[in-house]
Design a protein around this motif. Structure first.
Motif, PDB file in Angstrom:
ATOM      1  N   GLY A  31       0.848  -1.107  -0.001  1.00 47.32           N
ATOM      2  CA  GLY A  31       0.008   0.115  -0.020  1.00 47.32           C
ATOM      3  C   GLY A  31       0.579   1.325  -0.052  1.00 47.32           C
ATOM      4  N   GLY A  32       0.294   2.164  -0.885  1.00 51.78           N
ATOM      5  CA  GLY A  32       0.857   3.658  -0.697  1.00 51.78           C
ATOM      6  C   GLY A  32       0.544   4.459   0.461  1.00 51.78           C
ATOM      7  N   GLU A  33       1.400   5.160   0.953  1.00 55.68           N
ATOM      8  CA  GLU A  33       1.278   6.259   2.122  1.00 55.68           C
ATOM      9  C   GLU A  33       0.040   7.149   1.811  1.00 55.68           C
ATOM     10  OE1 GLU A  33       3.989   7.883   5.460  1.00 55.68           O
ATOM     11  OE2 GLU A  33       4.328   9.154   3.691  1.00 55.68           O
ATOM     12  N   SER A  34      -0.708   7.399   2.649  1.00 62.61           N
ATOM     13  CA  SER A  34      -2.012   8.025   2.670  1.00 62.61           C
ATOM     14  C   SER A  34      -2.153   9.578   3.481  1.00 62.61           C
ATOM     15  CB  SER A  34      -3.247   7.580   2.663  1.00 62.61           C
ATOM     16  OG  SER A  34      -3.555   7.035   3.847  1.00 62.61           O
ATOM     17  N   GLY A  35      -2.665  10.352   3.284  1.00 60.81           N
ATOM     18  CA  GLY A  35      -2.930  11.597   4.465  1.00 60.81           C
ATOM     19  C   GLY A  35      -1.917  12.752   3.822  1.00 60.81           C
ATOM     20  N   PRO A  36      -1.881  13.874   4.489  1.00 62.51           N
ATOM     21  CA  PRO A  36      -1.097  14.992   4.649  1.00 62.51           C
ATOM     22  C   PRO A  36       0.391  14.644   4.359  1.00 62.51           C
ATOM     23  CG  PRO A  36      -2.544  15.311   6.090  1.00 62.51           C
ATOM     24  CD  PRO A  36      -2.729  14.070   5.966  1.00 62.51           C
ATOM     25  N   ASN A  37       1.022  15.222   3.560  1.00 58.72           N
ATOM     26  CA  ASN A  37       2.680  14.938   3.674  1.00 58.72           C
ATOM     27  C   ASN A  37       3.021  13.672   2.915  1.00 58.72           C
ATOM     28  OD1 ASN A  37       3.290  17.549   4.613  1.00 58.72           O
ATOM     29  ND2 ASN A  37       2.477  16.779   6.397  1.00 58.72           N
ATOM     30  N   SER A  38       1.916  12.793   2.478  1.00 63.87           N
ATOM     31  CA  SER A  38       2.503  11.473   1.997  1.00 63.87           C
ATOM     32  C   SER A  38       3.348  11.501   0.776  1.00 63.87           C
ATOM     33  CB  SER A  38       0.893  10.665   1.375  1.00 63.87           C
ATOM     34  OG  SER A  38       0.564  11.505   0.525  1.00 63.87           O
ATOM     35  N   ARG A  39       4.233  10.336   1.027  1.00 64.51           N
ATOM     36  CA  ARG A  39       5.253  10.083  -0.029  1.00 64.51           C
ATOM     37  C   ARG A  39       4.942   9.326  -1.060  1.00 64.51           C
ATOM     38  NH1 ARG A  39       9.030   8.206   4.959  1.00 64.51           N
ATOM     39  NH2 ARG A  39       7.102   7.629   5.432  1.00 64.51           N
ATOM     40  N   PRO A  40       5.404   9.593  -2.380  1.00 63.83           N
ATOM     41  CA  PRO A  40       4.779   8.988  -3.614  1.00 63.83           C
ATOM     42  C   PRO A  40       5.176   7.300  -3.605  1.00 63.83           C
ATOM     43  CG  PRO A  40       6.624  10.428  -4.067  1.00 63.83           C
ATOM     44  CD  PRO A  40       6.313  10.600  -2.646  1.00 63.83           C
ATOM     45  N   MET A  41       4.359   6.851  -4.182  1.00 63.12           N
ATOM     46  CA  MET A  41       5.036   5.226  -4.517  1.00 63.12           C
ATOM     47  C   MET A  41       4.791   4.882  -5.901  1.00 63.12           C
ATOM     48  SD  MET A  41       2.931   1.659  -2.984  1.00 63.12           S
ATOM     49  CE  MET A  41       1.398   2.196  -4.009  1.00 63.12           C
ATOM     50  N   ALA A  42       6.007   4.544  -6.718  1.00 65.17           N
ATOM     51  CA  ALA A  42       6.057   4.451  -7.944  1.00 65.17           C
ATOM     52  C   ALA A  42       4.983   3.022  -8.405  1.00 65.17           C
ATOM     53  CB  ALA A  42       7.618   4.146  -8.441  1.00 65.17           C
ATOM     54  N   GLU A  43       4.435   3.076  -9.626  1.00 63.21           N
ATOM     55  CA  GLU A  43       3.525   2.066 -10.066  1.00 63.21           C
ATOM     56  C   GLU A  43       4.727   0.415 -10.188  1.00 63.21           C
ATOM     57  OE1 GLU A  43       0.491   0.738 -13.399  1.00 63.21           O
ATOM     58  OE2 GLU A  43       1.171   2.639 -13.061  1.00 63.21           O
ATOM     59  N   SER A  44       5.685   0.891 -10.703  1.00 66.01           N
ATOM     60  CA  SER A  44       6.766  -0.155 -10.905  1.00 66.01           C
ATOM     61  C   SER A  44       7.038  -0.955  -9.713  1.00 66.01           C
ATOM     62  CB  SER A  44       7.886   0.350 -11.542  1.00 66.01           C
ATOM     63  OG  SER A  44       8.618   1.337 -10.826  1.00 66.01           O
ATOM     64  N   TRP A  45       6.899  -0.270  -8.592  1.00 66.63           N
ATOM     65  CA  TRP A  45       7.540  -1.045  -7.269  1.00 66.63           C
ATOM     66  C   TRP A  45       6.368  -2.207  -6.808  1.00 66.63           C
ATOM     67  CZ3 TRP A  45       8.337   3.949  -3.889  1.00 66.63           C
ATOM     68  CH2 TRP A  45       9.470   4.684  -4.446  1.00 66.63           C
ATOM     69  N   VAL A  46       5.032  -1.564  -7.194  1.00 65.60           N
ATOM     70  CA  VAL A  46       3.948  -2.375  -7.139  1.00 65.60           C
ATOM     71  C   VAL A  46       4.059  -3.633  -7.845  1.00 65.60           C
ATOM     72  CG1 VAL A  46       1.511  -2.434  -6.470  1.00 65.60           C
ATOM     73  CG2 VAL A  46       2.849  -0.361  -5.977  1.00 65.60           C
ATOM     74  N   HIS A  47       4.261  -3.551  -8.990  1.00 70.29           N
ATOM     75  CA  HIS A  47       4.300  -4.952 -10.251  1.00 70.29           C
ATOM     76  C   HIS A  47       5.191  -5.337  -9.961  1.00 70.29           C
ATOM     77  CE1 HIS A  47       0.997  -3.496 -12.817  1.00 70.29           C
ATOM     78  NE2 HIS A  47       1.505  -2.309 -13.009  1.00 70.29           N
ATOM     79  N   SER A  48       6.195  -5.137  -9.303  1.00 72.87           N
ATOM     80  CA  SER A  48       7.600  -5.918  -8.917  1.00 72.87           C
ATOM     81  C   SER A  48       7.253  -6.860  -7.917  1.00 72.87           C
ATOM     82  CB  SER A  48       8.802  -5.039  -8.701  1.00 72.87           C
ATOM     83  OG  SER A  48       9.709  -5.941  -8.120  1.00 72.87           O
ATOM     84  N   ILE A  49       6.548  -6.515  -6.786  1.00 74.71           N
ATOM     85  CA  ILE A  49       6.082  -7.361  -5.684  1.00 74.71           C
ATOM     86  C   ILE A  49       5.026  -8.059  -6.047  1.00 74.71           C
ATOM     87  CG2 ILE A  49       5.265  -7.023  -3.289  1.00 74.71           C
ATOM     88  CD1 ILE A  49       6.664  -4.284  -3.104  1.00 74.71           C
ATOM     89  N   LYS A  50       4.050  -7.615  -6.863  1.00 76.92           N
ATOM     90  CA  LYS A  50       3.227  -8.588  -7.286  1.00 76.92           C
ATOM     91  C   LYS A  50       3.611  -9.830  -8.174  1.00 76.92           C
ATOM     92  CE  LYS A  50       0.843  -7.242 -10.979  1.00 76.92           C
ATOM     93  NZ  LYS A  50       1.262  -8.277 -11.982  1.00 76.92           N
ATOM     94  N   ASP A  51       4.626  -9.676  -9.094  1.00 73.69           N
ATOM     95  CA  ASP A  51       5.164 -10.446  -9.901  1.00 73.69           C
ATOM     96  C   ASP A  51       5.941 -11.396  -9.156  1.00 73.69           C
ATOM     97  OD1 ASP A  51       4.006  -9.172 -12.018  1.00 73.69           O
ATOM     98  OD2 ASP A  51       5.795  -8.400 -12.828  1.00 73.69           O
ATOM     99  N   GLN A  52       6.839 -10.865  -7.961  1.00 71.53           N
ATOM    100  CA  GLN A  52       7.500 -11.958  -7.207  1.00 71.53           C
ATOM    101  C   GLN A  52       6.431 -12.788  -6.320  1.00 71.53           C
ATOM    102  OE1 GLN A  52      10.727  -9.912  -4.851  1.00 71.53           O
ATOM    103  NE2 GLN A  52      10.154  -7.972  -5.802  1.00 71.53           N
ATOM    104  N   CYS A  53       5.291 -12.207  -5.878  1.00 69.62           N
ATOM    105  CA  CYS A  53       4.268 -13.005  -5.124  1.00 69.62           C
ATOM    106  C   CYS A  53       3.858 -14.152  -6.050  1.00 69.62           C
ATOM    107  CB  CYS A  53       3.315 -12.381  -4.700  1.00 69.62           C
ATOM    108  SG  CYS A  53       3.824 -11.313  -3.334  1.00 69.62           S
ATOM    109  N   LEU A  54       3.517 -13.858  -7.520  1.00 69.27           N
ATOM    110  CA  LEU A  54       2.822 -14.748  -8.402  1.00 69.27           C
ATOM    111  C   LEU A  54       3.762 -15.828  -8.604  1.00 69.27           C
ATOM    112  CD1 LEU A  54       0.750 -12.383 -10.680  1.00 69.27           C
ATOM    113  CD2 LEU A  54      -0.182 -13.766  -8.902  1.00 69.27           C
ATOM    114  N   GLU A  55       4.988 -15.579  -8.727  1.00 64.33           N
ATOM    115  CA  GLU A  55       6.052 -16.457  -9.091  1.00 64.33           C
ATOM    116  C   GLU A  55       6.218 -17.482  -7.799  1.00 64.33           C
ATOM    117  OE1 GLU A  55       9.304 -14.252 -10.219  1.00 64.33           O
ATOM    118  OE2 GLU A  55       8.578 -13.649 -12.033  1.00 64.33           O
ATOM    119  N   SER A  56       6.101 -16.980  -6.694  1.00 65.30           N
ATOM    120  CA  SER A  56       6.441 -17.861  -5.390  1.00 65.30           C
ATOM    121  C   SER A  56       5.205 -18.369  -4.808  1.00 65.30           C
ATOM    122  CB  SER A  56       7.161 -16.886  -4.461  1.00 65.30           C
ATOM    123  OG  SER A  56       8.323 -16.353  -4.875  1.00 65.30           O
ATOM    124  N   ASN A  57       3.826 -18.268  -5.458  1.00 63.09           N
ATOM    125  CA  ASN A  57       2.982 -18.725  -5.016  1.00 63.09           C
ATOM    126  C   ASN A  57       2.568 -18.155  -3.567  1.00 63.09           C
ATOM    127  OD1 ASN A  57       0.442 -20.317  -5.197  1.00 63.09           O
ATOM    128  ND2 ASN A  57       1.271 -21.985  -4.091  1.00 63.09           N
TER     129      ASN A  57
END
Length: 266
Positions: free
Chosen positions: A194-220
């Motif tokens: 999850g990305g940070e929310s609320g005031p002063n939240s720091r950005p999250m790159a979409e590529s970071w999320v896809h990378s983790i998703k792909d690692q999870c799918l590969e590792s079941n």
């Protein structure tokens, strides 16, 4: 006080401990410290519980002061819940904070083990302490343990988690503030992102999320995408690759069966 939770991956929160202190970059702009300041203003028993636990830092951000309170009155609450539920333990603290007495942690584990119809989700940034006292605790099948992994600076937490005899081990990559390109997932059952929310939240790159998703799918490994975050997290939504990702660990099916059994008895 136990409440129905708006957190997407749980159903209720239970806070026998209140208060914390920052340990890594993920604690910067802490949502729980911000909430503690609001609760303190309530002026009732809840307000008293959170009195003096958080403040506004010199940078204008909410921060915990390091003061902790153990709420012994909260220990009886899970026994009053008839319907089985997923329970996030200490959403307003860290159960394994160094200031929480081991004897109190043992009492909390006794409650969780005696309330086997509920599944308890503990999340910590201090897995080293967990490992140090793990042999003193009974890890029933309804007790899940997770660690926060917000960037590569704290990836060592996963190694400690892998050695702890919890039936379900999970990662909370929230707020995700950096790439995690090589997660050791061999002993992990579930990953939340999850990305940070609320005031002063720091950005999250979409590529970071896809990378983790792909690692999870590969590792079941079950993958749960909680939110994009930002100043308006509702508008940003939860979709990734055109869908929502709500995968849960296999133990969740046991929880749902317990829930169905209770409905049949009612």
């Amino acid at each position: 006080m136990a409440t129905k939770s708006k957190i997407e991956w749980t159903e209720a929160t239970w806070n026998p401990v209140a208060g914390c202190s920052p340990v890594s970059a993920g604690c910067h702009n802490c949502y729980a410290a911000r909430l503690a300041l609001r609760l303190e203003k309530m002026g009732n028993a809840v307000g008293t519980k959170y009195q003096g636990l958080a403040k506004i830092s010199s940078k204008g951000l909410p921060v915990f002061t390091g003061t902790l309170k153990c709420d012994y009155s909260a220990l009886e609450q899970p026994f009053r819940w008839r319907k089985p539920r997923l329970v996030f333990v200490n959403s307003m603290s860290d159960l394994f904070h160094e200031e929480v007495p081991t004897s109190f942690i043992e009492k909390i584990f006794e409650v969780m083990n005696n309330c086997s119809s509920h599944h308890f989700q503990i999340l910590t940034k201090r897995p080293k302490r967990v490992l140090e006292i793990a042999s003193k605790l009974h890890w029933g099948p309804n007790i899940w343990l997770g660690v926060s992994v917000e960037d590569e600076m704290v990836i060592d937490r996963i190694g400690y988690l892998a050695e702890i005899p919890a039936q379900v081990r999970f990662l909370s990559c929230e707020p995700l503030i950096g790439p995690l390109s090589n997660l050791p997932l061999q002993h992990i059952d579930w990953v939340i992102v999850g990305g940070e929310s609320g005031p002063n939240s720091r950005p999250m790159a979409e590529s970071w999320v896809h990378s983790i998703k792909d690692q999870c799918l590969e590792s079941n490994v079950a993958f749960f995408f909680k939110q994009w975050g930002g100043t308006n997290k509702k508008a940003a939504g939860r979709e990734l690759s055109g869908r929502t990702w709500n995968d849960m660990p296999a133990a969740y099916s046991t929880h749902k069966q317990d829930e169905l059994n209770e409905q049949e008895r009612s």
